[in-house]
Design an enzyme around this catalytic site. Structure first.
Site, PDB file in Angstrom:
ATOM      1  N   GLY A  51       5.669  46.922 -32.067  1.00  0.00           N
ATOM      2  CA  GLY A  51       6.071  47.941 -31.111  1.00  0.00           C
ATOM      3  C   GLY A  51       7.556  47.955 -30.803  1.00  0.00           C
ATOM      4  N   HIS A  52       8.335  47.043 -31.383  1.00  0.00           N
ATOM      5  CA  HIS A  52       9.764  46.914 -31.031  1.00  0.00           C
ATOM      6  C   HIS A  52      10.605  46.772 -32.293  1.00  0.00           C
ATOM      7  CE1 HIS A  52      13.385  45.297 -29.002  1.00  0.00           C
ATOM      8  NE2 HIS A  52      12.889  45.892 -27.942  1.00  0.00           N
ATOM      9  N   PHE A  53      10.870  47.641 -32.999  1.00  0.00           N
ATOM     10  CA  PHE A  53      10.452  49.041 -33.048  1.00  0.00           C
ATOM     11  C   PHE A  53       9.818  49.257 -34.415  1.00  0.00           C
ATOM     12  CE2 PHE A  53      14.181  48.723 -30.290  1.00  0.00           C
ATOM     13  CZ  PHE A  53      13.682  49.266 -29.124  1.00  0.00           C
TER      14      PHE A  53
END
Length: 150
Positions: A51-53
């Site tokens: 999720g990052h990224f």
């Protein structure tokens, strides 16, 4: 105790962290009560990269700070080479945190922590994280050791 004697088994005895939060792979240098240099191999398999990224994976700054704090914990507990039953190492402050370089999967993060002082149960450390000799993050960390509650 030398750095070579602090292998992953000893790290697991000294720190309560486990996957996916354990962020120290190896101790490279160790001077009890003075300084420590550790290594984190940053891989694409780290769960935060989902999720990052997703299209441009970057290690979150808070994870770099956590890796520095864990290194500070090893420096503190490493003096006795044991963590007292029920003792936990708590972050109590961060000053002057600066992020100067992005950390990507595949990087080797070198974590350098030096004791600045110890007063009334509070440790203060100067800490920096580097990749290929370039500073990625620097900060002053404050920590304390307390008995776990509950």
């Amino acid at each position: 105790m030398t750095a070579s004697e602090i292998d992953i088994r000893k790290i697991l005895k000294l720190l309560p962290h486990r996957y996916p939060i354990l962020l120290v792979d190896r101790v490279l240098e160790f001077e009890p009560q003075k300084r420590i240099k550790t290594l984190k191999n940053v891989t694409i398999n780290e769960p935060y990269f989902m999720g990052h990224f997703p299209d441009q994976p970057v290690m979150p700054g808070v994870m770099i700070l956590e890796a520095l704090a864990q290194s500070a914990g090893l420096l503190t507990f490493g003096a006795d080479m044991e963590r007292k039953e029920g003792a936990l190492y708590y972050f109590v402050g961060i000053d002057g945190a600066r992020f100067k370089r992005v950390v990507y999967p595949g990087d080797q993060l070198h974590l350098n922590v030096t004791v600045e002082r110890y007063i009334r149960g509070i440790w203060k450390f100067k800490a920096s994280a580097t990749v290929d000799g370039e500073v990625a993050c620097e900060a002053e960390l404050m920590c304390t050791v307390k008995q776990a509650e509950g």
